[in-house]
Design an enzyme around this catalytic site. Structure first.
Site, PDB file in Angstrom:
ATOM      1  N   GLU A  20      57.459   2.444 -33.231  1.00 12.33           N
ATOM      2  CA  GLU A  20      58.688   2.374 -34.025  1.00 12.33           C
ATOM      3  C   GLU A  20      59.856   1.787 -33.223  1.00 12.33           C
ATOM      4  O   GLU A  20      60.539   0.873 -33.667  1.00 12.33           O
ATOM      5  CB  GLU A  20      59.073   3.778 -34.520  1.00 12.33           C
ATOM      6  CG  GLU A  20      58.189   4.334 -35.616  1.00 12.33           C
ATOM      7  CD  GLU A  20      58.598   3.855 -37.000  1.00 12.33           C
ATOM      8  OE1 GLU A  20      59.475   2.987 -37.108  1.00 12.33           O
ATOM      9  OE2 GLU A  20      58.021   4.359 -37.973  1.00 12.33           O
ATOM     10  N   ILE A  38     103.114   9.665 -29.182  1.00  9.93           N
ATOM     11  CA  ILE A  38     103.917  10.585 -29.999  1.00  9.93           C
ATOM     12  C   ILE A  38     104.457   9.870 -31.235  1.00  9.93           C
ATOM     13  O   ILE A  38     104.221  10.273 -32.372  1.00  9.93           O
ATOM     14  CB  ILE A  38     105.088  11.181 -29.190  1.00  9.93           C
ATOM     15  CG1 ILE A  38     104.561  11.914 -27.951  1.00  9.93           C
ATOM     16  CG2 ILE A  38     105.913  12.126 -30.061  1.00  9.93           C
ATOM     17  CD1 ILE A  38     103.603  13.046 -28.259  1.00  9.93           C
ATOM     18  N   LYS A  66     101.357  10.049 -45.795  1.00  9.19           N
ATOM     19  CA  LYS A  66     101.825  10.982 -46.819  1.00  9.19           C
ATOM     20  C   LYS A  66     102.427  10.226 -47.998  1.00  9.19           C
ATOM     21  O   LYS A  66     102.254  10.630 -49.159  1.00  9.19           O
ATOM     22  CB  LYS A  66     102.858  11.941 -46.227  1.00  9.19           C
ATOM     23  CG  LYS A  66     103.433  12.917 -47.256  1.00  9.19           C
ATOM     24  CD  LYS A  66     104.337  13.956 -46.614  1.00  9.19           C
ATOM     25  CE  LYS A  66     104.872  14.933 -47.667  1.00  9.19           C
ATOM     26  NZ  LYS A  66     105.655  16.026 -47.062  1.00  9.19           N
ATOM     27  N   ARG A  94      53.358  31.932 -27.241  1.00  6.55           N
ATOM     28  CA  ARG A  94      53.051  31.131 -26.056  1.00  6.55           C
ATOM     29  C   ARG A  94      51.547  30.917 -25.926  1.00  6.55           C
ATOM     30  O   ARG A  94      51.093  29.867 -25.436  1.00  6.55           O
ATOM     31  CB  ARG A  94      53.628  31.830 -24.823  1.00  6.55           C
ATOM     32  CG  ARG A  94      53.920  30.920 -23.663  1.00  6.55           C
ATOM     33  CD  ARG A  94      54.994  31.521 -22.774  1.00  6.55           C
ATOM     34  NE  ARG A  94      56.272  31.582 -23.469  1.00  6.55           N
ATOM     35  CZ  ARG A  94      57.102  30.550 -23.617  1.00  6.55           C
ATOM     36  NH1 ARG A  94      56.779  29.385 -23.108  1.00  6.55           N
ATOM     37  NH2 ARG A  94      58.233  30.691 -24.254  1.00  6.55           N
ATOM     38  N   ARG A 111      70.230   4.703 -44.514  1.00  7.05           N
ATOM     39  CA  ARG A 111      69.640   4.643 -45.860  1.00  7.05           C
ATOM     40  C   ARG A 111      69.449   6.043 -46.440  1.00  7.05           C
ATOM     41  O   ARG A 111      69.645   6.267 -47.619  1.00  7.05           O
ATOM     42  CB  ARG A 111      68.298   3.912 -45.812  1.00  7.05           C
ATOM     43  CG  ARG A 111      68.411   2.401 -45.628  1.00  7.05           C
ATOM     44  CD  ARG A 111      67.049   1.773 -45.507  1.00  7.05           C
ATOM     45  NE  ARG A 111      66.368   2.214 -44.306  1.00  7.05           N
ATOM     46  CZ  ARG A 111      65.048   2.138 -44.114  1.00  7.05           C
ATOM     47  NH1 ARG A 111      64.275   1.662 -45.077  1.00  7.05           N
ATOM     48  NH2 ARG A 111      64.502   2.556 -42.990  1.00  7.05           N
ATOM     49  N   HIS A 115      58.448  13.076 -33.346  1.00  3.82           N
ATOM     50  CA  HIS A 115      59.142  14.226 -33.945  1.00  3.82           C
ATOM     51  C   HIS A 115      59.899  15.035 -32.900  1.00  3.82           C
ATOM     52  O   HIS A 115      59.845  16.260 -32.867  1.00  3.82           O
ATOM     53  CB  HIS A 115      58.159  15.110 -34.715  1.00  3.82           C
ATOM     54  CG  HIS A 115      57.391  14.379 -35.771  1.00  3.82           C
ATOM     55  ND1 HIS A 115      58.014  13.649 -36.763  1.00  3.82           N
ATOM     56  CD2 HIS A 115      56.061  14.240 -35.985  1.00  3.82           C
ATOM     57  CE1 HIS A 115      57.099  13.103 -37.538  1.00  3.82           C
ATOM     58  NE2 HIS A 115      55.907  13.441 -37.086  1.00  3.82           N
ATOM     59  N   ARG A 142     109.293   6.529 -24.346  1.00  3.35           N
ATOM     60  CA  ARG A 142     108.901   7.744 -25.080  1.00  3.35           C
ATOM     61  C   ARG A 142     109.672   7.869 -26.394  1.00  3.35           C
ATOM     62  O   ARG A 142     109.171   8.474 -27.339  1.00  3.35           O
ATOM     63  CB  ARG A 142     109.153   8.982 -24.215  1.00  3.35           C
ATOM     64  CG  ARG A 142     108.116   9.205 -23.122  1.00  3.35           C
ATOM     65  CD  ARG A 142     108.331  10.536 -22.439  1.00  3.35           C
ATOM     66  NE  ARG A 142     107.220  10.888 -21.558  1.00  3.35           N
ATOM     67  CZ  ARG A 142     106.936  12.136 -21.197  1.00  3.35           C
ATOM     68  NH1 ARG A 142     107.679  13.132 -21.665  1.00  3.35           N
ATOM     69  NH2 ARG A 142     105.933  12.382 -20.397  1.00  3.35           N
ATOM     70  N   GLY A 188      52.928   5.003 -33.827  1.00  3.45           N
ATOM     71  CA  GLY A 188      54.164   5.161 -34.581  1.00  3.45           C
ATOM     72  C   GLY A 188      55.216   5.961 -33.853  1.00  3.45           C
ATOM     73  O   GLY A 188      56.161   6.468 -34.469  1.00  3.45           O
ATOM     74  N   GLY A 199     108.911  -3.217 -28.603  1.00  2.00           N
ATOM     75  CA  GLY A 199     108.448  -3.527 -27.256  1.00  2.00           C
ATOM     76  C   GLY A 199     107.536  -4.724 -27.113  1.00  2.00           C
ATOM     77  O   GLY A 199     107.863  -5.860 -27.474  1.00  2.00           O
ATOM     78  N   GLY A 200     106.338  -4.449 -26.564  1.00  3.03           N
ATOM     79  CA  GLY A 200     105.381  -5.500 -26.268  1.00  3.03           C
ATOM     80  C   GLY A 200     104.879  -6.215 -27.499  1.00  3.03           C
ATOM     81  O   GLY A 200     104.590  -7.421 -27.456  1.00  3.03           O
TER      82      GLY A 200
END
Length: 529
Positions: free
Chosen positions: A333, A129, A140, A443, A218, A281, A67, A310, A38-39
């Site tokens: 940071e 598909i 495979k 709490r 890292r 944190h 298709r 920081g 095709g294209g």
């Protein structure tokens, strides 16, 4: 038997034609026969290359709106035949099947089609598909066949051919096959996930999750842990989509904390007010709204100056010069924002290690997305907490009702508490946090921690009273006993927002009335574990 095999014949059939012409020319220059569809075939011919159309090989034209074009033994036999097995070689001879040594395929843009909000039928038509079928066949048979599914692997393929006089090594083909299987798996995951959503299936029998490498880190949370950062294809604005303008490479913890910061600050509409969140944190150590960004930043910083050092700073409006100048006064940071002025960028440029991330947008705090958490032997899946509470959702349960100003602070505190690790207690005054208690086992302890932070900052600022005096306090879940509420009252809080729903609600309401507090129930909790 050598593990090197020559590439004499290639099938190129791509949806994304980036680099196709250059690859086709490079292969032709190396004496490789080109097959295409095709294209892709048209693009190669228009570039002056000799190309044989797959329809010439199969004897069948493309049909059914494209298709059916490559689902044929002349194609799959050429991909799957074992070159060292006599019966396979004989079958190729008997049926005139030519070996295909290289398959270059990328798939119909299904993910992009879904992301654009296309309707159901359009999404279905963009499910590839033939492509996945050929990819799996070639993968495979990687003992003999090369399969390339990513544009970024074109240069590596050509380098391998040059290094081996037009041949490729087994190890190279193995790596290509692994990448190819991962691509088809990710593609199928995207299709199945989309269909589950389209069919409103809350618990599909099987769930597939896929990602694409953005960055090899890292290390992980600690230096002995390996880590990689993957994107999930949703394009939700944030750390995964951001452009890093400067600074060191992001670490695992940087990414986690930056995500928490940006999701929190997105709770505040930039059209209404400037907002800043400072995270440490994954918990906020300061959040504030202000008339300007620099005002909001100063108020957030003054909640807990010690923890802000920081930290990660998230802004809901583009970074300006005044705010940039204030931020660089201490070590930070990461800064993440939807944009930045040239003046702000110039100020940051003097701080080479400061990471600046720009996203060109904020995440939608109310958009439903799926959240995953791994546990031993499995995975927990839930909707992201996008629960929203507005003024009309609140129920006043005490004799005293909050004032309009108190109600604003209560709703502000509630939005912040949603992003604090449970058990969460948040004190807010004048649209700024003044004390945050996070992740405590009771709490009462959280209320205590938040109150102590408010007192410490008052001491540091030289103020006679705790910052919590006159504050609104939010609890992410109900008070199981009155002790946590009374701790907040003792710290100076004047009003409370909490879900309600405890067996002891009456006891807690009575304690609030006795302490002269105004209290509202939300009917919704925000546990964050």
């Amino acid at each position: 038997m050598t593990d090197l095999h020559p590439v004499r014949r290639a099938l190129l059939s791509v949806s994304d034609k980036t680099g196709l012409i250059e690859l086709g020319k490079a292969l032709a220059d190396r004496g490789v026969e080109l097959l295409s569809t095709g294209g892709s075939a048209k693009a190669l011919r228009d570039a002056g290359l000799m190309v044989k159309d797959v329809a010439e090989i199969t004897g069948f034209p493309e049909m059914m709106d494209g298709r059916v074009k490559t689902l044929h033994p002349m194609v799959h036999g050429g991909l799957l035949a074992l070159r060292d097995k006599d019966s396979h070689v004989q079958a190729m001879t008997d049926h005139g099947i030519g070996a295909i040594d290289l398959l270059v395929v990328n798939l119909y843009p299904f993910e992009e089609t879904v992301a654009k909000g296309a309707d159901y039928d359009t999404c279905i038509e963009n499910i590839d598909i033939g492509g996945p079928a050929m990819i799996r066949a070639a993968s495979k048979n990687h003992l003999f066949v090369n399969v390339v599914v990513d544009v970024q692997d074109y240069d590596a393929l050509l380098a391998e051919l040059d290094a081996n006089d037009g041949q490729t090594s087994y190890g190279f083909r193995q790596k290509l096959a692994q990448t190819a299987y991962a691509r088809t798996a990710a593609y199928d995951a995207a299709v199945s996930t989309w269909m589950a959503g389209a069919l409103a299936l809350e618990a599909p029998r099987r769930r597939a999750v896929a990602g694409e490498v953005k960055q090899t880190l890292r290390y992980g949370e600690n230096s002995h842990q390996k880590a990689v950062f993957y994107t999930d294809g949703t394009n939700r604005p944030g750390v995964a989509t951001a452009v890093q303008l400067q600074g060191k490479e992001l670490s695992y913890n940087n990414i986690n904390d930056t995500d928490a910061a940006y999701e929190l600050v997105a709770e505040f509409d930039p059209a209404d007010t400037a907002a800043v969140a400072i995270i440490k944190h994954a918990n906020p150590c300061g959040v504030a709204r202000g008339a300007t960004l620099v005002d909001a930043y100063q108020k957030a910083f003054d909640c807990d100056r010690t923890s802000a050092f920081g930290g990660i700073v998230a802004l809901n409006q583009p970074l300006d010069a005044d705010t940039a100048a204030k931020i660089v006064e201490i070590f930070t940071e990461v800064v993440i924002a939807p944009g930045a002025s040239d003046e702000a960028k110039a100020i940051f440029a003097a701080k080479k290690n400061l990471r600046l991330l720009l996203t060109d947008g904020l995440p939608d705090p109310r958009k439903p997305i799926v959240a995953y958490k791994q546990v031993a032997g499995g995975m927990l899946v839930q909707d992201k907490d996008v629960g929203y509470i507005g003024m009309d959702d609140l129920k006043v349960v005490t004799e005293k009702a909050p004032t309009e100003e108190q109600m604003q602070d209560l709703l502000f505190a509630w939005k912040v508490a949603k992003h604090v690790k449970s058990n969460a207690i948040v004190y807010v005054r004048d649209n700024a946090t003044v004390g945050v208690g996070a992740g405590q086992m009771s709490r009462l302890d959280s209320a205590n921690v938040a109150a102590s932070k408010a007192q410490r900052m008052a001491n540091e600022l030289g103020l006679p009273d705790s910052l919590a005096k006159g504050s609104a306090v939010a609890s992410d879940a109900f008070f199981p006993f009155a002790d946590g509420l009374l701790e907040a009252a003792a710290a100076g809080a004047t009003c409370v927002i909490q879900p309600g729903g405890s067996m002891r609600d009456d006891e807690v309401i009575k304690a609030a009335n006795d302490a002269g507090l105004a209290m509202v129930f939300t009917g919704m909790r925000h546990f964050r574990h």
